[in-house]
Design a protein around this motif. Structure first.
Motif, PDB file in Angstrom:
ATOM      1  N   UNK A   1       0.817  -1.223   0.000  1.00 15.54           N
ATOM      2  CA  UNK A   1       0.000   0.000   0.000  1.00 15.54           C
ATOM      3  C   UNK A   1       0.845   1.265   0.000  1.00 15.54           C
ATOM      4  N   UNK A   2       2.133   1.116  -0.275  1.00 11.20           N
ATOM      5  CA  UNK A   2       3.053   2.252  -0.203  1.00 11.20           C
ATOM      6  C   UNK A   2       2.635   3.393  -1.113  1.00 11.20           C
ATOM      7  N   UNK A   3       2.090   3.090  -2.290  1.00 12.73           N
ATOM      8  CA  UNK A   3       1.739   4.130  -3.254  1.00 12.73           C
ATOM      9  C   UNK A   3       0.714   5.111  -2.714  1.00 12.73           C
ATOM     10  N   UNK A   4      -0.177   4.663  -1.819  1.00  7.51           N
ATOM     11  CA  UNK A   4      -1.190   5.552  -1.245  1.00  7.51           C
ATOM     12  C   UNK A   4      -0.828   5.988   0.172  1.00  7.51           C
TER      13      UNK A   4
ATOM     14  N   UNK B   1       6.104   4.960   5.355  1.00  6.73           N
ATOM     15  CA  UNK B   1       7.280   5.004   4.496  1.00  6.73           C
ATOM     16  C   UNK B   1       8.292   3.972   4.981  1.00  6.73           C
ATOM     17  N   UNK B   2       9.331   3.757   4.219  1.00  7.98           N
ATOM     18  CA  UNK B   2      10.223   2.629   4.519  1.00  7.98           C
ATOM     19  C   UNK B   2      11.125   2.861   5.731  1.00  7.98           C
ATOM     20  N   UNK B   3      11.447   4.116   6.017  1.00  6.66           N
ATOM     21  CA  UNK B   3      12.410   4.440   7.095  1.00  6.66           C
ATOM     22  C   UNK B   3      13.767   3.771   6.876  1.00  6.66           C
TER      23      UNK B   3
ATOM     24  N   UNK C   1       5.902  -0.981  -7.237  1.00  7.50           N
ATOM     25  CA  UNK C   1       6.323  -0.179  -8.384  1.00  7.50           C
ATOM     26  C   UNK C   1       6.697   1.237  -7.949  1.00  7.50           C
ATOM     27  N   UNK C   2       5.900   1.802  -7.061  1.00 11.20           N
ATOM     28  CA  UNK C   2       6.159   3.169  -6.595  1.00 11.20           C
ATOM     29  C   UNK C   2       7.455   3.243  -5.808  1.00 11.20           C
ATOM     30  N   UNK C   3       7.693   2.248  -4.961  1.00  9.01           N
ATOM     31  CA  UNK C   3       8.909   2.267  -4.153  1.00  9.01           C
ATOM     32  C   UNK C   3      10.148   2.111  -5.021  1.00  9.01           C
ATOM     33  N   UNK C   4      10.102   1.217  -5.984  1.00  6.91           N
ATOM     34  CA  UNK C   4      11.251   1.036  -6.878  1.00  6.91           C
ATOM     35  C   UNK C   4      11.526   2.325  -7.651  1.00  6.91           C
ATOM     36  N   UNK C   5      10.484   3.038  -7.990  1.00 13.47           N
ATOM     37  CA  UNK C   5      10.662   4.319  -8.663  1.00 13.47           C
ATOM     38  C   UNK C   5      11.385   5.314  -7.755  1.00 13.47           C
ATOM     39  N   UNK C   6      11.103   5.231  -6.451  1.00 14.94           N
ATOM     40  CA  UNK C   6      11.801   6.096  -5.496  1.00 14.94           C
ATOM     41  C   UNK C   6      13.296   5.757  -5.439  1.00 14.94           C
ATOM     42  N   UNK C   7      13.633   4.494  -5.583  1.00 15.37           N
ATOM     43  CA  UNK C   7      15.043   4.111  -5.632  1.00 15.37           C
ATOM     44  C   UNK C   7      15.714   4.687  -6.872  1.00 15.37           C
TER      45      UNK C   7
END
Length: 470
Positions: A218-221, A231-233, A262-268
């Protein structure tokens, strides 16, 4: 022959490129960390306190492996001359290179020192998934916009996790520089304490596992809502290299597919992008990248700046975020954008002032990402938010902290207020102020500026800069 593994932003004994090579190619190995007082940020820097606590955690981990993390303390050249004098047979040094900022300049100086000492340097890229020079346009230039960069980034094969076999039989265990270690211990004792701060490789792995199991899908929302804390911290671990970015990518990539993943990988990828931008604009810490906005006439009101730092602007979400930063050394990413926009667009204070303050306070400070984020919010960087797009701190509060629970956590003066009134206490009637036991101007400040008026003023300042730059 003796080799040295010089730790910097790679404070771990696993998945470490330079460390793997050092163990594979060395007969005897010195594990080393150099403390340079020229880098110190001041006694009240949470960034500094957290970073050197991470070094302390690594030192303890090395001890558990029956080894020693040797500490050198002082001027770079003097320290390595001292090391060569202590170990004349020292022939090789292994490092994970820095590509930007202070680290890049330090490595250039160190390279000359090693040549003079007759020491061979072995450098590797370890801190990012893709190095700054790895992804370029078809014409061989650096990207300026994230989306085409990301399109190429995601198509490239990602580096795998590196296996490190820690052979403590190769390690030089006898302490080499007891005076330096005493100086470091004394320095650690003077650092500002940070509440509930979990550091080190084990803590990083635990946090990664918890994030993947509980928050990734649910990270994207959920990532946009400060109170959800979804968030991942991981940033505080990645900036010191307590966990490898390869390990993070590998474990996330192995998880089940979702929009959150997908959203988290984009943040990387954004992390790599900002590193590339810093490498292509090495003066970006001090100069706006966009030439159109180098002539902005910042007001730089010192009292406003103090109000912002102390969380006393009269805008509850901004104030709660700034108090969170001062109390914990961390701030939710949505709030980093809100507070940066408020400083630069509502108060017309130079983004460099804010970037410097975040450098002092953030326990996850990463120069490329922090500078990139500030230039994005200030509309002075590459692929930045348009200058006329200015976050309204009140509507941001209503949208992302609807019930005001995050605000109440960090602003106890407002804890008795209803959710409908908490986003703009300045609109409370005298009767309502008495009912809530909170007098505006006494218990909580009035807004120090009018967002509506300042928005017009800021847009004009940026448009004037565009005219003056042509």
């Amino acid at each position: 022959m003796v080799s040295v593994m010089w730790f910097r932003r790679d404070l771990r004994l696993e998945d470490n490129v330079a460390l793997r090579q050092a163990f594979q190619e060395s007969d005897s190995l010195v594990l080393l960390f150099h403390v340079n007082p020229k880098q110190f940020l001041g006694e009240n820097s949470l960034n500094q306190a957290a970073f050197f606590r991470s070094v302390e955690v690594l030192r303890d981990e090395v001890k558990r492996k029956k080894g020693t993390l040797h500490i050198l303390y002082g001027d770079l050249e003097e320290c390595f001359l001292k090391l060569k004098k202590e170990i004349p047979g020292w022939s090789d040094i292994y490092i994970n290179r820095d590509e930007t900022g202070y680290g890049l300049e330090r490595d250039k100086i160190a390279s000359n020192i090693f040549k003079e000492l007759g020491v061979k340097a072995h450098g590797y890229y370890d801190h990012h998934i893709h190095s700054a020079k790895e992804i370029k346009t078809n014409s061989g230039t650096y990207y300026k916009v994230f989306t085409p960069y990301f399109n190429k980034w995601r198509e490239l094969q990602k580096p795998g996790v590196v296996e490190v076999i820690v052979d403590n039989k190769k390690l030089i265990k006898e302490p080499l520089f007891s005076k330096d270690e005493d100086q470091f211990n004394s320095f650690l004792d003077k650092q500002i304490p940070i509440k509930e701060l979990q550091l080190g490789n084990q803590a990083a792995h635990e946090r990664l596992a918890e994030f993947i199991n509980c928050d990734l899908n649910n990270y994207n929302e959920a990532r946009d809502y400060p109170l959800k804390n979804a968030t991942s911290h991981l940033s505080k671990h990645l900036r010191t290299g307590e966990i490898s970015i390869r390990t993070v990518f590998d474990q996330v990539n192995r998880s089940k597919n979702s929009l959150g993943k997908e959203t988290f990988i984009k943040e990387l990828a954004w992390r790599d992008f900002y590193n590339m931008i810093y490498a292509s604009h090495p003066d970006q810490k001090y100069n706006s990248i966009n030439p159109s906005f180098r002539q902005v006439e910042w007001e730089n009101d010192k009292q406003f700046f103090s109000n912002w730092k102390e969380g006393k602007t009269g805008f509850p979400l901004v104030d709660a975020a700034m108090r969170q930063l001062k109390e914990t050394g961390w701030m939710h990413n949505r709030l980093r954008m809100v507070t940066a926009s408020f400083l630069t667009k509502d108060l017309l204070i130079d983004w460099r002032w804010g970037e410097q303050y975040f450098q002092e306070m953030l326990i996850d400070y990463d120069s490329a990402s922090n500078i990139g984020g500030w230039q994005w919010a200030a509309s002075t960087g590459t692929d930045s938010v348009p200058y006329f797009r200015i976050f309204n701190p009140t509507t941001q509060s209503e949208k992302y902290d609807k019930d005001g629970d995050f605000i109440k956590r960090y602003i106890p003066e407002l804890e008795n207020m209803t959710s409908l009134k908490i986003h703009d206490p300045s609109k409370l009637s005298e009767k309502e102020q008495n009912e809530f036991g909170m007098i505006i101007g006494k218990h909580y400040p009035e807004p120090i500026v009018s967002h509506k008026q300042r928005r017009k003023l800021t847009i004009k300042a940026f448009e004037d800069s565009k005219k003056n730059s042509t």
